[in-house]
Motif scaffolding. Structure first.
Motif, PDB file in Angstrom:
ATOM      1  N   GLN A  28       0.586  -1.325  -0.086  1.00  0.00           N
ATOM      2  CA  GLN A  28      -0.386  -0.270  -0.164  1.00  0.00           C
ATOM      3  C   GLN A  28       0.670   1.083   0.187  1.00  0.00           C
ATOM      4  O   GLN A  28       0.779   2.387  -1.007  1.00  0.00           O
ATOM      5  CB  GLN A  28      -1.213   0.474   1.218  1.00  0.00           C
ATOM      6  CG  GLN A  28      -1.641   1.122   1.392  1.00  0.00           C
ATOM      7  CD  GLN A  28      -2.476   1.194   2.306  1.00  0.00           C
ATOM      8  OE1 GLN A  28      -3.108   0.238   3.228  1.00  0.00           O
ATOM      9  NE2 GLN A  28      -3.309   2.036   2.457  1.00  0.00           N
ATOM     10  N   GLN A  31       2.296   1.825  -3.506  1.00  0.00           N
ATOM     11  CA  GLN A  31       1.175   2.480  -4.237  1.00  0.00           C
ATOM     12  C   GLN A  31       0.745   3.462  -4.457  1.00  0.00           C
ATOM     13  O   GLN A  31       0.721   3.997  -4.842  1.00  0.00           O
ATOM     14  CB  GLN A  31       0.193   1.205  -4.004  1.00  0.00           C
ATOM     15  CG  GLN A  31       0.309  -0.052  -5.025  1.00  0.00           C
ATOM     16  CD  GLN A  31      -1.323  -0.464  -4.399  1.00  0.00           C
ATOM     17  OE1 GLN A  31      -1.983  -0.645  -3.470  1.00  0.00           O
ATOM     18  NE2 GLN A  31      -1.569  -1.293  -5.308  1.00  0.00           N
ATOM     19  N   GLN A  32       1.277   4.125  -2.665  1.00  0.00           N
ATOM     20  CA  GLN A  32       0.356   5.602  -2.631  1.00  0.00           C
ATOM     21  C   GLN A  32       1.314   6.404  -2.894  1.00  0.00           C
ATOM     22  O   GLN A  32       1.606   7.475  -3.671  1.00  0.00           O
ATOM     23  CB  GLN A  32       0.655   5.467  -1.184  1.00  0.00           C
ATOM     24  CG  GLN A  32      -0.842   5.118  -0.498  1.00  0.00           C
ATOM     25  CD  GLN A  32      -1.013   5.247   1.291  1.00  0.00           C
ATOM     26  OE1 GLN A  32      -0.048   5.483   1.502  1.00  0.00           O
ATOM     27  NE2 GLN A  32      -2.334   5.569   1.738  1.00  0.00           N
ATOM     28  N   GLU A  58      -8.617  12.777  -7.787  1.00  0.00           N
ATOM     29  CA  GLU A  58      -9.622  11.826  -6.820  1.00  0.00           C
ATOM     30  C   GLU A  58     -10.940  10.648  -7.454  1.00  0.00           C
ATOM     31  O   GLU A  58     -11.257   9.831  -7.588  1.00  0.00           O
ATOM     32  CB  GLU A  58     -11.356  12.837  -6.686  1.00  0.00           C
ATOM     33  CG  GLU A  58     -13.115  12.191  -5.975  1.00  0.00           C
ATOM     34  CD  GLU A  58     -12.074  11.440  -4.757  1.00  0.00           C
ATOM     35  OE1 GLU A  58     -13.269  10.487  -4.321  1.00  0.00           O
ATOM     36  OE2 GLU A  58     -11.210  11.512  -3.727  1.00  0.00           O
ATOM     37  N   ARG A  61      -8.142   7.965  -7.863  1.00  0.00           N
ATOM     38  CA  ARG A  61      -8.523   7.377  -7.295  1.00  0.00           C
ATOM     39  C   ARG A  61     -10.029   6.083  -7.277  1.00  0.00           C
ATOM     40  O   ARG A  61      -9.873   5.780  -6.689  1.00  0.00           O
ATOM     41  CB  ARG A  61      -8.603   8.334  -5.551  1.00  0.00           C
ATOM     42  CG  ARG A  61      -7.964   7.301  -3.828  1.00  0.00           C
ATOM     43  CD  ARG A  61      -8.885   8.222  -2.894  1.00  0.00           C
ATOM     44  NE  ARG A  61     -10.301   8.872  -2.843  1.00  0.00           N
ATOM     45  CZ  ARG A  61     -11.727   8.138  -3.259  1.00  0.00           C
ATOM     46  NH1 ARG A  61     -11.222   6.508  -2.343  1.00  0.00           N
ATOM     47  NH2 ARG A  61     -12.553   8.405  -3.069  1.00  0.00           N
ATOM     48  N   GLN A  62     -10.933   6.839  -7.545  1.00  0.00           N
ATOM     49  CA  GLN A  62     -12.078   6.260  -7.207  1.00  0.00           C
ATOM     50  C   GLN A  62     -12.129   5.161  -8.121  1.00  0.00           C
ATOM     51  O   GLN A  62     -11.923   4.001  -8.360  1.00  0.00           O
ATOM     52  CB  GLN A  62     -13.549   7.017  -7.596  1.00  0.00           C
ATOM     53  CG  GLN A  62     -13.466   8.027  -6.666  1.00  0.00           C
ATOM     54  CD  GLN A  62     -14.753   8.898  -7.377  1.00  0.00           C
ATOM     55  OE1 GLN A  62     -15.043   8.900  -7.820  1.00  0.00           O
ATOM     56  NE2 GLN A  62     -15.293   9.237  -6.122  1.00  0.00           N
ATOM     57  N   GLN A  65      -9.644   2.067  -6.769  1.00  0.00           N
ATOM     58  CA  GLN A  65     -10.371   1.883  -6.552  1.00  0.00           C
ATOM     59  C   GLN A  65     -11.114   0.781  -7.342  1.00  0.00           C
ATOM     60  O   GLN A  65     -11.144  -0.620  -6.491  1.00  0.00           O
ATOM     61  CB  GLN A  65     -11.025   2.816  -4.890  1.00  0.00           C
ATOM     62  CG  GLN A  65     -11.414   1.962  -4.016  1.00  0.00           C
ATOM     63  CD  GLN A  65     -10.918   0.442  -3.390  1.00  0.00           C
ATOM     64  OE1 GLN A  65      -9.837   1.706  -3.005  1.00  0.00           O
ATOM     65  NE2 GLN A  65     -11.005   0.006  -3.162  1.00  0.00           N
ATOM     66  N   ARG A  66     -11.778   1.060  -8.068  1.00  0.00           N
ATOM     67  CA  ARG A  66     -12.666  -0.288  -8.863  1.00  0.00           C
ATOM     68  C   ARG A  66     -11.837  -1.415  -9.306  1.00  0.00           C
ATOM     69  O   ARG A  66     -12.238  -1.806  -8.969  1.00  0.00           O
ATOM     70  CB  ARG A  66     -13.079   1.029  -9.152  1.00  0.00           C
ATOM     71  CG  ARG A  66     -14.514   1.817  -9.336  1.00  0.00           C
ATOM     72  CD  ARG A  66     -15.659   2.162  -9.896  1.00  0.00           C
ATOM     73  NE  ARG A  66     -14.651   3.051 -11.208  1.00  0.00           N
ATOM     74  CZ  ARG A  66     -14.870   4.441 -10.671  1.00  0.00           C
ATOM     75  NH1 ARG A  66     -15.150   4.687 -10.159  1.00  0.00           N
ATOM     76  NH2 ARG A  66     -14.076   4.545 -12.000  1.00  0.00           N
ATOM     77  N   LEU A  68      -8.828  -2.095  -8.167  1.00  0.00           N
ATOM     78  CA  LEU A  68      -8.105  -3.016  -6.979  1.00  0.00           C
ATOM     79  C   LEU A  68      -9.562  -3.865  -6.864  1.00  0.00           C
ATOM     80  O   LEU A  68      -8.985  -5.141  -6.377  1.00  0.00           O
ATOM     81  CB  LEU A  68      -7.888  -2.320  -6.110  1.00  0.00           C
ATOM     82  CG  LEU A  68      -6.571  -1.479  -6.805  1.00  0.00           C
ATOM     83  CD1 LEU A  68      -5.721  -0.636  -5.331  1.00  0.00           C
ATOM     84  CD2 LEU A  68      -5.203  -2.420  -6.990  1.00  0.00           C
ATOM     85  N   GLU A  69     -10.878  -3.780  -6.901  1.00  0.00           N
ATOM     86  CA  GLU A  69     -11.955  -3.953  -6.144  1.00  0.00           C
ATOM     87  C   GLU A  69     -12.199  -5.277  -7.411  1.00  0.00           C
ATOM     88  O   GLU A  69     -11.913  -6.649  -6.709  1.00  0.00           O
ATOM     89  CB  GLU A  69     -12.823  -3.283  -6.275  1.00  0.00           C
ATOM     90  CG  GLU A  69     -12.818  -3.011  -4.957  1.00  0.00           C
ATOM     91  CD  GLU A  69     -14.184  -1.990  -4.416  1.00  0.00           C
ATOM     92  OE1 GLU A  69     -14.662  -1.418  -5.406  1.00  0.00           O
ATOM     93  OE2 GLU A  69     -13.800  -0.715  -3.077  1.00  0.00           O
ATOM     94  N   GLN A  72      -9.324  -8.121  -7.003  1.00  0.00           N
ATOM     95  CA  GLN A  72      -9.565  -8.443  -6.201  1.00  0.00           C
ATOM     96  C   GLN A  72     -10.862  -9.954  -5.940  1.00  0.00           C
ATOM     97  O   GLN A  72     -10.474 -10.830  -5.737  1.00  0.00           O
ATOM     98  CB  GLN A  72      -9.935  -8.574  -4.852  1.00  0.00           C
ATOM     99  CG  GLN A  72     -10.167  -9.092  -3.537  1.00  0.00           C
ATOM    100  CD  GLN A  72     -10.533  -8.374  -2.554  1.00  0.00           C
ATOM    101  OE1 GLN A  72     -10.408  -6.726  -2.327  1.00  0.00           O
ATOM    102  NE2 GLN A  72      -9.789  -9.153  -1.071  1.00  0.00           N
TER     103      GLN A  72
END
Length: 121
Positions: A28, A31-32, A58, A61-62, A65-66, A68-69, A72
């Motif tokens: 993490q 990645q950041q 933003e 980031r969104q 996140q999508r 990465l989800e 997974q």
């Protein structure tokens, strides 16, 4: 050019660096750091003001996140498929169909998201 730049940055984030594989707690953080460097570089190249940069961060980031989800979920489905396909164990055909359909849905989500992102630029 922006699209290519974004795709390259997201691909770099999606790949797990060797150090992150050896030390999962660092993933993490790495990645950041990559995202931060990418964002600042993009801001400089494109010349975004503070408001534009905040919106860009933003959105990025969104999107990440999508992604990465989805990765997974896809990983979990492949592991479940692997468990179903063990030698000497009868696979449940309905379960296999459901998992394969879910994998196709994830691929379709990727295509739809890519089209949406291309439309923005």
């Amino acid at each position: 050019m922006r699209t290519t730049f974004l795709i390259t940055a997201f691909a770099a984030l999606a790949v797990q660096p060797v150090a992150a594989q050896e030390h999962p707690g660092r993933r993490q953080q790495l990645q950041q750091e990559v995202m931060q460097r990418f964002s600042e570089n993009y801001r400089t190249q494109v010349g975004l003001d503070d408001e534009q940069f905040a919106r860009f961060e933003e959105t990025a980031r969104q999107s990440m996140q999508r992604r990465l989800e989805a990765l997974q979920r896809e990983r979990q489905l492949w592991m479940a498929l692997q468990r179903q396909m063990r030698p000497g164990v009868a696979a449940d055909a309905d379960s296999l169909r459901t998992m394969m359909a879910a994998l196709i849905d994830i691929q379709q989500e990727r295509v739809d998201r890519a089209r949406e992102e291309m439309a923005i630029y």
